[in-house]
Structures are given as C-alpha cells and as structure tokens.
Design a protein around this motif. Structure first.
Motif, PDB file in Angstrom:
ATOM      1  N   ILE A   1     -68.862 -27.095-130.014  1.00  0.00           N
ATOM      2  CA  ILE A   1     -68.820 -25.991-129.061  1.00  0.00           C
ATOM      3  C   ILE A   1     -69.046 -26.503-127.631  1.00  0.00           C
ATOM      4  N   ARG A   2     -70.006 -27.371-127.456  1.00  0.00           N
ATOM      5  CA  ARG A   2     -70.302 -27.885-126.102  1.00  0.00           C
ATOM      6  C   ARG A   2     -69.188 -28.772-125.575  1.00  0.00           C
ATOM      7  N   GLU A   3     -68.557 -29.541-126.464  1.00  0.00           N
ATOM      8  CA  GLU A   3     -67.417 -30.341-126.026  1.00  0.00           C
ATOM      9  C   GLU A   3     -66.259 -29.437-125.602  1.00  0.00           C
ATOM     10  N   ALA A   4     -66.034 -28.374-126.364  1.00  0.00           N
ATOM     11  CA  ALA A   4     -64.981 -27.415-126.002  1.00  0.00           C
ATOM     12  C   ALA A   4     -65.328 -26.696-124.695  1.00  0.00           C
ATOM     13  N   ALA A   5     -66.612 -26.425-124.464  1.00  0.00           N
ATOM     14  CA  ALA A   5     -67.022 -25.747-123.231  1.00  0.00           C
ATOM     15  C   ALA A   5     -66.778 -26.633-122.019  1.00  0.00           C
ATOM     16  N   SER A   6     -66.948 -27.936-122.180  1.00  0.00           N
ATOM     17  CA  SER A   6     -66.731 -28.845-121.050  1.00  0.00           C
ATOM     18  C   SER A   6     -65.261 -29.223-120.882  1.00  0.00           C
ATOM     19  N   ASP A   7     -64.447 -28.858-121.841  1.00  0.00           N
ATOM     20  CA  ASP A   7     -63.001 -29.113-121.814  1.00  0.00           C
ATOM     21  C   ASP A   7     -62.348 -28.104-120.876  1.00  0.00           C
ATOM     22  N   ARG A   8     -61.659 -28.543-119.907  1.00  0.00           N
ATOM     23  CA  ARG A   8     -61.057 -27.593-118.954  1.00  0.00           C
ATOM     24  C   ARG A   8     -59.572 -27.653-118.979  1.00  0.00           C
TER      25      ARG A   8
END
Length: 189
Positions: A182-189
C-alpha cells in the motif's frame, strides 16, 4: 446484531469520531498552508509553536487508538449512519495517494484480515479497509478504483499477475507485506 448496536450507542459515537478525527488530522497535515507568503512555517507549525510551553518541553504525538470491538463489527453500510459522519458532511474528496495512506491507517487500527472483506472481530483486508473509507465519506468509487490500479501496477512491476485482493489472501502474506504494498503504491505517482 441490531440489538447489540442499540444497547451501546455511546461506543459507536466515540469511536466514529475518533477514527474520523485521525483521518481529518492526517488530511490537515497533507495540505500545509502558510499565514503569509514571506512566512516559511505553516500555520499549523506557528499555532503549535505559540501553544507550546517553554523550549525543552516535549509533547508526545497523539496516539491512534483502535476502535472498540462494537465499532469494528458493525456492518459497513452502517458506517454511513454514524453521528460523526453526519457531522462532517456527506463526503470529502481525497486524492488517490491519501486514499492509499488512509487505507493503511484503517488496517493498522482495525487489524488486517485475509480470506474475506472482514473477520468476525472486525479486521479488514485491503478492499475492506477501502470500503470503510468509502462508507465514512472519504473519497468516492473512482478514487478507490484508481487506488486499486496503483496497487495492481506495483504488483505487476514485481512480476505478480494476480489481482491485489487475491494477493492479500495468500497464506504467506502478513500485515507488513500488505502495508508495504500500500505504501509503495501511495508513493507511486
């Protein structure tokens, strides 16, 4: 279920307000504003500095508290009926990044679950946590779908082709894996 909800409405009100307060605090931190263009500190920093005691006083960050068992186990559709939701209005637009970070917050507070949207004790899977946010009025269906696409993109880059909800349910998965995704996806822009 209806009888137990009716016997302890105070727990529901307090816990709904606490979760929404945590979400609102997170969202307020996401949009720093300064009082004047020449001021380098945010308004929140200036207020905190003004309210702080003498230099050297340390203030602990507010602790996030897990919702009570009653709050966690009520049906998700009932979240839209909570007094705290009615107080904050019908809904609030959030970004996909905010949705993902709040999904992680819900999993940390409610607990993580595999094998279904939620456990009997109220723990949620990724999709179940997204449903909590949606029912409380944070984001809309498009936001949740876009967040799911980001999760899927991260898995695809890792060489995993299964849907993120199926990935969540794998026996070898744990909360750390899920929060990492989830955090990796959140930092994915």
């Amino acid at each position: 279920m209806a009888a137990s909800t009716a016997t302890r409405p105070a727990d529901l009100t307090v816990d709904a307000a606490a979760l929404i307060a945590d979400i609102e605090r997170y969202l307020a931190d996401q949009a720093p504003r300064t009082a004047h263009p020449l001021v380098t500190k945010t308004t929140a920093e200036l207020v905190a500095e003004a309210l702080a005691g003498p230099v050297g006083d340390e203030q602990a960050a507010p602790a996030l508290t897990a919702p009570s068992r009653l709050w966690r186990i009520i049906p998700d559709w009932a979240l839209a009926l909570t007094p705290a939701r009615r107080f904050h209005g019908a809904g609030r637009a959030i970004t996909v990044t905010q949705h993902l970070e709040l999904t992680a917050l819900v999993l940390q507070q409610y607990g993580w679950h595999r094998g279904g949207l939620r456990s009997r004790g109220g723990a949620r899977c990724i999709v179940g946590a997204q449903a909590v946010l949606y029912r409380l009025g944070y984001g809309d269906e498009e936001t949740a779908v876009a967040a799911g696409k980001r999760l899927q993109n991260v898995l695809r880059r890792r060489g995993i082709d299964e849907p993120f909800h199926a990935w969540n349910d794998r026996r070898q998965r744990d909360l750390g894996d899920v929060l990492g995704l989830i955090r990796e996806a959140a930092s994915d822009r």
